[in-house]
Design a protein around this motif. Structure first.
Motif, mmCIF file in Angstrom:
data_model
loop_
_atom_site.group_PDB
_atom_site.id
_atom_site.type_symbol
_atom_site.label_atom_id
_atom_site.label_comp_id
_atom_site.label_asym_id
_atom_site.label_seq_id
_atom_site.Cartn_x
_atom_site.Cartn_y
_atom_site.Cartn_z
ATOM 1 N N PRO A 123 3.149 -6.458 -2.957
ATOM 2 C CA PRO A 123 1.908 -6.011 -2.314
ATOM 3 C C PRO A 123 0.872 -5.588 -3.348
ATOM 4 O O PRO A 123 1.190 -4.916 -4.332
ATOM 5 N N LEU A 124 -0.362 -5.995 -3.129
ATOM 6 C CA LEU A 124 -1.451 -5.546 -3.983
ATOM 7 C C LEU A 124 -1.689 -4.058 -3.735
ATOM 8 O O LEU A 124 -1.647 -3.587 -2.601
ATOM 9 N N THR A 125 -1.967 -3.333 -4.798
ATOM 10 C CA THR A 125 -2.018 -1.874 -4.699
ATOM 11 C C THR A 125 -3.125 -1.392 -3.775
ATOM 12 O O THR A 125 -2.905 -0.528 -2.919
ATOM 13 N N PHE A 168 11.835 10.207 5.347
ATOM 14 C CA PHE A 168 11.644 9.813 3.956
ATOM 15 C C PHE A 168 12.545 8.639 3.586
ATOM 16 O O PHE A 168 12.131 7.740 2.849
ATOM 17 N N VAL A 169 13.774 8.634 4.076
ATOM 18 C CA VAL A 169 14.675 7.508 3.787
ATOM 19 C C VAL A 169 14.119 6.224 4.395
ATOM 20 O O VAL A 169 14.104 5.169 3.743
ATOM 21 N N ILE A 170 13.630 6.294 5.630
ATOM 22 C CA ILE A 170 13.071 5.109 6.279
ATOM 23 C C ILE A 170 11.853 4.607 5.514
ATOM 24 O O ILE A 170 11.693 3.391 5.292
ATOM 25 N N SER A 171 10.987 5.509 5.095
ATOM 26 C CA SER A 171 9.810 5.100 4.333
ATOM 27 C C SER A 171 10.205 4.448 3.013
ATOM 28 O O SER A 171 9.623 3.434 2.624
ATOM 29 N N GLY A 172 11.169 5.043 2.320
ATOM 30 C CA GLY A 172 11.616 4.451 1.063
ATOM 31 C C GLY A 172 12.134 3.042 1.264
ATOM 32 O O GLY A 172 11.844 2.138 0.472
ATOM 33 N N PHE A 173 12.888 2.828 2.337
ATOM 34 C CA PHE A 173 13.450 1.503 2.616
ATOM 35 C C PHE A 173 12.355 0.486 2.914
ATOM 36 O O PHE A 173 12.288 -0.591 2.305
ATOM 37 N N LEU A 174 11.484 0.805 3.850
ATOM 38 C CA LEU A 174 10.509 -0.175 4.321
ATOM 39 C C LEU A 174 9.396 -0.443 3.317
ATOM 40 O O LEU A 174 8.905 -1.568 3.212
ATOM 41 N N LEU A 175 8.988 0.563 2.576
ATOM 42 C CA LEU A 175 7.890 0.364 1.642
ATOM 43 C C LEU A 175 8.336 -0.255 0.324
ATOM 44 O O LEU A 175 7.571 -0.987 -0.303
ATOM 45 N N TYR A 176 9.551 0.027 -0.104
ATOM 46 C CA TYR A 176 10.029 -0.547 -1.362
ATOM 47 C C TYR A 176 10.514 -1.979 -1.171
ATOM 48 O O TYR A 176 10.464 -2.793 -2.094
ATOM 49 N N ARG A 177 10.953 -2.330 0.020
ATOM 50 C CA ARG A 177 11.577 -3.622 0.243
ATOM 51 C C ARG A 177 10.680 -4.815 -0.103
ATOM 52 O O ARG A 177 11.157 -5.805 -0.674
ATOM 53 N N PRO A 178 9.368 -4.810 0.217
ATOM 54 C CA PRO A 178 8.540 -5.947 -0.181
ATOM 55 C C PRO A 178 8.535 -6.185 -1.690
ATOM 56 O O PRO A 178 8.445 -7.334 -2.141
ATOM 57 N N TYR A 179 8.628 -5.133 -2.478
ATOM 58 C CA TYR A 179 8.683 -5.303 -3.935
ATOM 59 C C TYR A 179 9.997 -5.964 -4.348
ATOM 60 O O TYR A 179 10.029 -6.796 -5.266
ATOM 61 N N VAL A 180 11.083 -5.578 -3.679
ATOM 62 C CA VAL A 180 12.378 -6.186 -3.988
ATOM 63 C C VAL A 180 12.370 -7.665 -3.627
ATOM 64 O O VAL A 180 12.833 -8.511 -4.394
ATOM 65 N N ALA A 194 2.066 15.602 3.130
ATOM 66 C CA ALA A 194 1.484 15.669 1.793
ATOM 67 C C ALA A 194 2.472 15.156 0.744
ATOM 68 O O ALA A 194 2.102 14.453 -0.196
ATOM 69 N N THR A 195 3.748 15.516 0.908
ATOM 70 C CA THR A 195 4.772 15.020 -0.013
ATOM 71 C C THR A 195 4.923 13.510 0.102
ATOM 72 O O THR A 195 5.043 12.802 -0.906
ATOM 73 N N GLU A 196 4.904 12.999 1.328
ATOM 74 C CA GLU A 196 5.002 11.555 1.505
ATOM 75 C C GLU A 196 3.778 10.854 0.939
ATOM 76 O O GLU A 196 3.879 9.750 0.383
ATOM 77 N N GLY A 197 2.606 11.471 1.060
ATOM 78 C CA GLY A 197 1.410 10.894 0.451
ATOM 79 C C GLY A 197 1.552 10.761 -1.054
ATOM 80 O O GLY A 197 1.098 9.774 -1.646
ATOM 81 N N ALA A 198 2.184 11.742 -1.689
ATOM 82 C CA ALA A 198 2.426 11.638 -3.131
ATOM 83 C C ALA A 198 3.356 10.467 -3.441
ATOM 84 O O ALA A 198 3.175 9.756 -4.438
ATOM 85 N N PHE A 199 4.345 10.238 -2.575
ATOM 86 C CA PHE A 199 5.237 9.087 -2.766
ATOM 87 C C PHE A 199 4.476 7.779 -2.617
ATOM 88 O O PHE A 199 4.710 6.821 -3.366
ATOM 89 N N TYR A 200 3.553 7.716 -1.645
ATOM 90 C CA TYR A 200 2.755 6.507 -1.483
ATOM 91 C C TYR A 200 2.020 6.161 -2.780
ATOM 92 O O TYR A 200 1.928 4.989 -3.160
ATOM 93 N N LEU A 201 1.471 7.177 -3.428
ATOM 94 C CA LEU A 201 0.721 6.933 -4.659
ATOM 95 C C LEU A 201 1.638 6.520 -5.809
ATOM 96 O O LEU A 201 1.268 5.704 -6.652
ATOM 97 N N LEU A 202 2.832 7.085 -5.846
ATOM 98 C CA LEU A 202 3.765 6.790 -6.940
ATOM 99 C C LEU A 202 4.437 5.432 -6.784
ATOM 100 O O LEU A 202 4.724 4.761 -7.785
ATOM 101 N N LEU A 203 4.677 5.001 -5.558
ATOM 102 C CA LEU A 203 5.533 3.843 -5.326
ATOM 103 C C LEU A 203 5.098 2.570 -6.043
ATOM 104 O O LEU A 203 5.944 1.893 -6.642
ATOM 105 N N PRO A 204 3.820 2.160 -6.016
ATOM 106 C CA PRO A 204 3.483 0.905 -6.700
ATOM 107 C C PRO A 204 3.866 0.895 -8.172
ATOM 108 O O PRO A 204 4.317 -0.133 -8.698
#
Length: 407
Positions: free
Chosen positions: A74-76, A52-64, A139-149
């Motif tokens: 990234p386009l949603t 989860f920490v790795i996903s948070g880092f890599l997926l949020y970084r393009p927005y930063v 399933a929990t990570e999938g919920a994060f994917y939807l929330l992140l954008p």
């Protein structure tokens, strides 16, 4: 900004998958419930927090990076498409194999498998399908994917990325890390254990990675000055030693029972908080690795292991069930080593076949947005570029990366 790679994260993803496999073999053999290594085996689900920490880092970084004036965020829809392409094919194959090969517990039917295939099983209090119990984290990570954008745009909106703005957002993300412990304590106090699988109980782990992404981009661009984190980045062995000590502390009753009995609210709080700190200590040295760290964790072996780690996560419980059937072992009868090694070897083989014959070709065919690499964490054969930098703060920035879907 030019592309920057994070090769060391591949090795950590492989470590996380190995930890999850090991703890499941420990529980199935009974060695995680009693014996000299019960506490440690039962706490190797720390691999989920690392994912989860790795996903948070890599997926949020393009927005930063976009907030700091680089390409648009990234386009949603392409982002969600890429996430689906990464996790769904192996998930669906796993569900089919589990339905065909693993004995069904009472109360499990086709609806149960459909819920797992749609990652909605954690929202219904029903029996878990054999071979698929680890999928709660996906399933929990999938919920994060939807929330992140939406969360990312909220955090990067309203003001320019000044030093003060960056610090305010770091404070917000730090506060998020307390949400998980509080949530887990509350649901155990109120008797709603299924809610412990939901995103709020684990959002703090993602927030740690998001905070690392914000700090790393801000530090490399000069928005933040040097701090104690700079020193910590130069002593990865010490940081990992701290993580090991904290894991040993977590492997005591202070973090709750070793079996699946419900912990007290205080134990649930402590366990979640310890996992947050441990995962942070494990991942932090890999986001600005020394040349030695990058070589060890991000070399060719680490890269391949990271590529197939999602498949190991998906398939290992099915393999474990087949190994038990082959040897005629029942649950909790011991035989940890006899279960562990065949499960590991066969899971690696199946995962490699899945990645190279199905997952990677599907990603290559399906992704029209070529700014996203086909590998799980956006690494290719130039991954050792990070290791060649003598000054981590002047290393070029990264393009949008694509982490694994492990939960």
């Amino acid at each position: 900004m030019r592309r920057m790679r994070f090769p060391a994260l591949d090795g950590l993803r492989a470590f996380g998958a190995l930890a999850v496999l090991t703890t499941h073999v420990g529980f199935q053999s009974g060695d995680a419930l009693q014996g000299p290594f019960a506490g440690l085996l039962s706490r190797l689900d720390i691999g989920v927090a690392i994912f989860f920490v790795i996903s948070g880092f890599l997926l949020y970084r393009p927005y930063v990076v976009a907030w700091f004036g680089e390409p648009e965020p990234p386009l949603t829809l392409p982002y969600l498409r890429n996430r689906a392409l990464r996790i769904l094919p192996a998930l669906w194959v796993t569900v089919i194999l589990a339905a065909l090969l693993v004995p069904r517990p009472d109360g499990v039917n086709w609806v149960t498998y459909l819920r797992h295939a749609t990652l909605t099983q954690i929202y219904v209090d029903s029996p878990a399908a054999g071979g698929l119990t680890q999928m709660w984290s996906l399933a929990t990570e999938g919920a994060f994917y939807l929330l992140l954008p939406f969360l990312a745009r909220l955090l990067i909106s309203y003001e320019r990325p000044t030093r003060q703005a960056v610090r305010r957002r770091l404070v917000v993300l730090t506060c998020f890390t307390l949400l998980g412990p509080v949530w887990m304590a509350a649901i155990n106090a109120t008797g709603h254990p299924i809610a412990g699988l939901w995103l709020p109980g684990h959002l703090g782990w993602f927030a740690v990675g998001m905070g690392f992404a914000l700090w790393q981009v801000a530090r490399s661009s000069g928005r933040l000055g040097s701090s104690a984190l700079d020193t910590l980045a130069t002593i990865p062995g010490t940081i990992w030693a701290v993580a090991a000590v904290l894991l040993l502390i977590a492997a005591t009753p202070i973090a709750g029972p070793f079996n699946l009995d419900s912990p007290s609210p205080g134990q649930a709080f402590v366990k979640n908080l310890l996992y947050t700190v441990i995962a942070a200590c494990v991942v932090f040295p890999a986001i600005m690795p020394s040349p030695r760290t990058a070589k060890i964790l991000g070399g060719r072996i680490g890269h391949v292991a990271g590529d197939i780690s999602y498949g190991v996560f998906c398939y290992h419980l099915i393999v474990l069930s087949l190994v038990e059937q082959l040897f005629g072992f029942g649950p909790f009868e011991g035989h940890f080593a006899l279960l562990f090694w065949p499960t590991l070897v066969v899971s690696v083989g199946v995962a490699a076949a899945s990645y190279y014959l199905m997952e990677r070709p599907i990603m290559r065919l399906g992704r029209r947005d070529r700014s996203y690499d086909v590998s799980p964490v956006g690494l290719d054969n130039t991954a050792n570029a990070t290791a060649s930098s003598t000054d981590p703060w002047t290393t070029p920035d990264v393009s949008p990366a694509s982490p694994s879907g492990q939960g």
